[in-house]
Design a protein around this motif. Structure first.
Motif, PDB file in Angstrom:
ATOM      1  N   ALA A 236       0.829  -1.207   0.000  1.00 44.79           N
ATOM      2  CA  ALA A 236       0.000   0.000   0.000  1.00 44.79           C
ATOM      3  C   ALA A 236       0.865   1.259   0.000  1.00 44.79           C
ATOM      4  O   ALA A 236       0.592   2.222  -0.736  1.00 44.79           O
ATOM      5  CB  ALA A 236      -0.930  -0.001   1.214  1.00 44.79           C
ATOM      6  N   ALA A 237       1.916   1.275   0.821  1.00 49.96           N
ATOM      7  CA  ALA A 237       2.828   2.427   0.848  1.00 49.96           C
ATOM      8  C   ALA A 237       3.521   2.585  -0.498  1.00 49.96           C
ATOM      9  O   ALA A 237       3.703   3.710  -0.997  1.00 49.96           O
ATOM     10  CB  ALA A 237       3.850   2.260   1.961  1.00 49.96           C
ATOM     11  N   VAL A 243      -0.213   4.577   5.335  1.00 55.17           N
ATOM     12  CA  VAL A 243      -0.657   3.408   6.095  1.00 55.17           C
ATOM     13  C   VAL A 243      -0.532   3.711   7.580  1.00 55.17           C
ATOM     14  O   VAL A 243       0.551   4.056   8.067  1.00 55.17           O
ATOM     15  CB  VAL A 243       0.173   2.154   5.743  1.00 55.17           C
ATOM     16  CG1 VAL A 243      -0.326   0.950   6.537  1.00 55.17           C
ATOM     17  CG2 VAL A 243       0.110   1.880   4.247  1.00 55.17           C
ATOM     18  N   LEU A 244      -1.637   3.576   8.297  1.00 55.42           N
ATOM     19  CA  LEU A 244      -1.666   3.812   9.740  1.00 55.42           C
ATOM     20  C   LEU A 244      -2.074   2.517  10.425  1.00 55.42           C
ATOM     21  O   LEU A 244      -3.133   1.950  10.123  1.00 55.42           O
ATOM     22  CB  LEU A 244      -2.647   4.928  10.079  1.00 55.42           C
ATOM     23  CG  LEU A 244      -2.328   6.291   9.455  1.00 55.42           C
ATOM     24  CD1 LEU A 244      -3.439   7.291   9.739  1.00 55.42           C
ATOM     25  CD2 LEU A 244      -0.994   6.829   9.951  1.00 55.42           C
ATOM     26  N   VAL A 245      -1.247   2.050  11.339  1.00 59.53           N
ATOM     27  CA  VAL A 245      -1.511   0.815  12.077  1.00 59.53           C
ATOM     28  C   VAL A 245      -2.067   1.196  13.443  1.00 59.53           C
ATOM     29  O   VAL A 245      -1.465   2.006  14.156  1.00 59.53           O
ATOM     30  CB  VAL A 245      -0.235  -0.032  12.215  1.00 59.53           C
ATOM     31  CG1 VAL A 245      -0.558  -1.380  12.856  1.00 59.53           C
ATOM     32  CG2 VAL A 245       0.424  -0.240  10.849  1.00 59.53           C
ATOM     33  N   ILE A 246      -3.196   0.620  13.800  1.00 60.90           N
ATOM     34  CA  ILE A 246      -3.884   1.007  15.034  1.00 60.90           C
ATOM     35  C   ILE A 246      -3.959  -0.163  16.006  1.00 60.90           C
ATOM     36  O   ILE A 246      -3.706  -1.307  15.660  1.00 60.90           O
ATOM     37  CB  ILE A 246      -5.305   1.538  14.745  1.00 60.90           C
ATOM     38  CG1 ILE A 246      -6.164   0.430  14.121  1.00 60.90           C
ATOM     39  CG2 ILE A 246      -5.262   2.780  13.870  1.00 60.90           C
ATOM     40  CD1 ILE A 246      -7.647   0.721  14.123  1.00 60.90           C
ATOM     41  N   PRO A 282       8.963   5.265   3.832  1.00 63.64           N
ATOM     42  CA  PRO A 282       7.622   4.732   3.609  1.00 63.64           C
ATOM     43  C   PRO A 282       6.609   5.432   4.501  1.00 63.64           C
ATOM     44  O   PRO A 282       6.913   5.809   5.636  1.00 63.64           O
ATOM     45  CB  PRO A 282       7.757   3.255   3.993  1.00 63.64           C
ATOM     46  CG  PRO A 282       8.920   3.215   4.930  1.00 63.64           C
ATOM     47  CD  PRO A 282       9.863   4.277   4.456  1.00 63.64           C
ATOM     48  N   GLN A 283       5.379   5.583   4.004  1.00 67.72           N
ATOM     49  CA  GLN A 283       4.322   6.253   4.755  1.00 67.72           C
ATOM     50  C   GLN A 283       3.595   5.229   5.626  1.00 67.72           C
ATOM     51  O   GLN A 283       2.407   4.974   5.451  1.00 67.72           O
ATOM     52  CB  GLN A 283       3.363   6.933   3.792  1.00 67.72           C
ATOM     53  CG  GLN A 283       4.041   7.949   2.880  1.00 67.72           C
ATOM     54  CD  GLN A 283       3.077   8.504   1.867  1.00 67.72           C
ATOM     55  OE1 GLN A 283       2.026   9.032   2.206  1.00 67.72           O
ATOM     56  NE2 GLN A 283       3.422   8.380   0.599  1.00 67.72           N
ATOM     57  N   VAL A 284       4.318   4.630   6.542  1.00 64.93           N
ATOM     58  CA  VAL A 284       3.760   3.616   7.441  1.00 64.93           C
ATOM     59  C   VAL A 284       4.103   4.010   8.867  1.00 64.93           C
ATOM     60  O   VAL A 284       5.277   4.201   9.190  1.00 64.93           O
ATOM     61  CB  VAL A 284       4.327   2.211   7.144  1.00 64.93           C
ATOM     62  CG1 VAL A 284       3.643   1.167   8.027  1.00 64.93           C
ATOM     63  CG2 VAL A 284       4.174   1.843   5.671  1.00 64.93           C
TER      64      VAL A 284
END
Length: 403
Positions: A236-237, A243-246, A282-284
């Motif tokens: 996805a990145a 990408v946001l991990v919650i 990376p946008q994670v």
């Protein structure tokens, strides 16, 4: 053997929906609904709550729930008028029971003079006696053969879709369905609170959307391995999504592991391309343990798609109208998977035996033993298949979702 047919309590049937819709009770101005558990359990109950509110529009509705229910419902817009937190009680809310606290709770509830009490909490072995102690004029709920009788009871069999089970109970209270799945709305003030947390790093390119990942689940057997989530996050990145991990505080380590694995994949790809792993970061990132439930709802309501196990946050995203890709053990899919496939996709783990001891894991519920092993039942689900659904749903989510 005891007869285990539905108990209509002498009421006539006025129609059919998920099951029979019985005649309404008269003079109902106060309703109590019993549903403990986590976020997912609350989502399962909300369609029935909405049905009860529609059938008895002049009545106030009190949810007897848990602290997480109270927090979420105070920070979103939904059908519950009031939430009262349950005391610790065996089979209803796990924890150390205090007889004084229980006595005070029931005295307070009896003083409210509920006209109708509805049990949506399991088969009733513990929850039906609990409900009866409220002293309501009328009682409705599910029942296993060993559970106390209520005025009207629906037979409890484990493998039934949970929101539809709750709607069947609501039908026995005279309330036909208003909707088949939970519906909540995020509040704008929490979107404003969330905004400062979501600023992009100065060096990062503008993302074309946001993919939210929740790698946790209460039962470890429902968890897809962290490296599989990381593979989806990396892809996805790489495709330009943020990408946001919650997760909650207990899931911070798991969320950070997903981020580290995803970032490692990007660095490895850079090294293979001959740039030494250098380039745009990376946008994670992880937001685990950093969000209130109101902020979580705002995040989920605004994201492009959510990828998760069968977990409370995934069910919350669905209730908010957000597309989801869910990884489910096949037995849990019977009870908890979304009904539609235009906005929601599921991937199934088909394990029927524990990989360690070989016990039949399809025999679950109130009578079945659970082995001590926590090996994943969904490990075989392929990241490529999950991400293909992410691609499809994010393409669709470029269009308004009607919210």
């Amino acid at each position: 053997m005891e007869d285990f047919n539905a108990d209509f309590g002498g009421a006539r049937t006025t129609g059919y929906a998920v099951g029979p819709v019985l005649e309404k009770f008269t003079g109902v101005s106060r309703i109590a609904v019993l549903r403990g558990g986590g976020l997912g359990d609350l989502m399962f109950a909300l369609p029935a709550v909405a049905a009860l509110k529609a059938a008895y529009p002049q009545a106030s509705l009190t949810l007897l729930g848990t602290p997480i229910h109270a927090e979420l419902l105070s920070q979103t817009e939904g059908p519950v008028d009031e939430t009262v937190i349950l005391p610790f009680s065996e089979g209803v809310r796990p924890g150390a029971e205090d007889e004084g606290e229980l006595a005070g709770f029931f005295a307070g509830m009896q003083a409210r003079h509920f006209d109708l009490a509805v049990q949506l909490h399991g088969g009733g072995r513990y929850s039906n006696p609990f409900l009866l102690r409220l002293g309501a004029r009328h009682t409705v709920g599910t029942r296993t053969p060993d559970a106390a009788r209520l005025e009207r009871t629906v037979p409890y069999l484990y493998y039934q879709h949970e929101p539809l089970r709750a709607l069947e109970v609501a039908g026995f209270a005279g309330a036909p369905p208003l909707e088949l799945e939970a519906r909540l709305c995020a509040l704008p003030e929490f979107s404003q609170q969330l905004a400062p947390r979501l600023h992009m790093p100065p060096q990062a390119p503008e993302a074309k959307g946001t993919v939210v990942i929740h790698p946790g689940a209460t039962d470890p057997r429902r968890r897809w391995p962290a490296e599989r989530f990381a593979a989806v996050a990396h892809q996805a990145a790489d495709d330009g999504f943020r990408v946001l991990v919650i997760g909650d505080h207990s899931e911070k380590e798991l969320a950070e592991a997903v981020v580290e694995l995803a970032v490692g994949r990007v660095q490895e790809a850079g090294q293979a391309a001959g740039n030494g792993g250098r380039g745009t970061p990376p946008q994670v990132e992880s937001l685990a343990g950093k969000l209130s439930l109101g902020e979580l709802a705002a995040l989920l309501a605004g994201c492009s798609v959510m990828v998760a196990n069968d977990s409370g946050p995934r069910h919350l995203a669905q209730a908010l109208g957000t597309p989801t890709v869910g990884v489910f053990w096949t037995g849990n899919a019977i009870n908890a998977a979304p009904l539609g496939r235009s906005l929601h996709r599921i991937h199934l783990g088909w394990a029927t035996q524990c990989p360690v001891c070989g016990i039949d894991v399809t025999q679950v519920g109130w009578t079945a033993p659970r082995c001590q092993h926590d090996e994943s039942t969904v490990e075989a689900v392929a990241p490529e298949a999950v991400y293909e659904d992410v691609r499809q749903l994010t393409a669709m989510s470029l269009h308004p979702r009607g919210r």
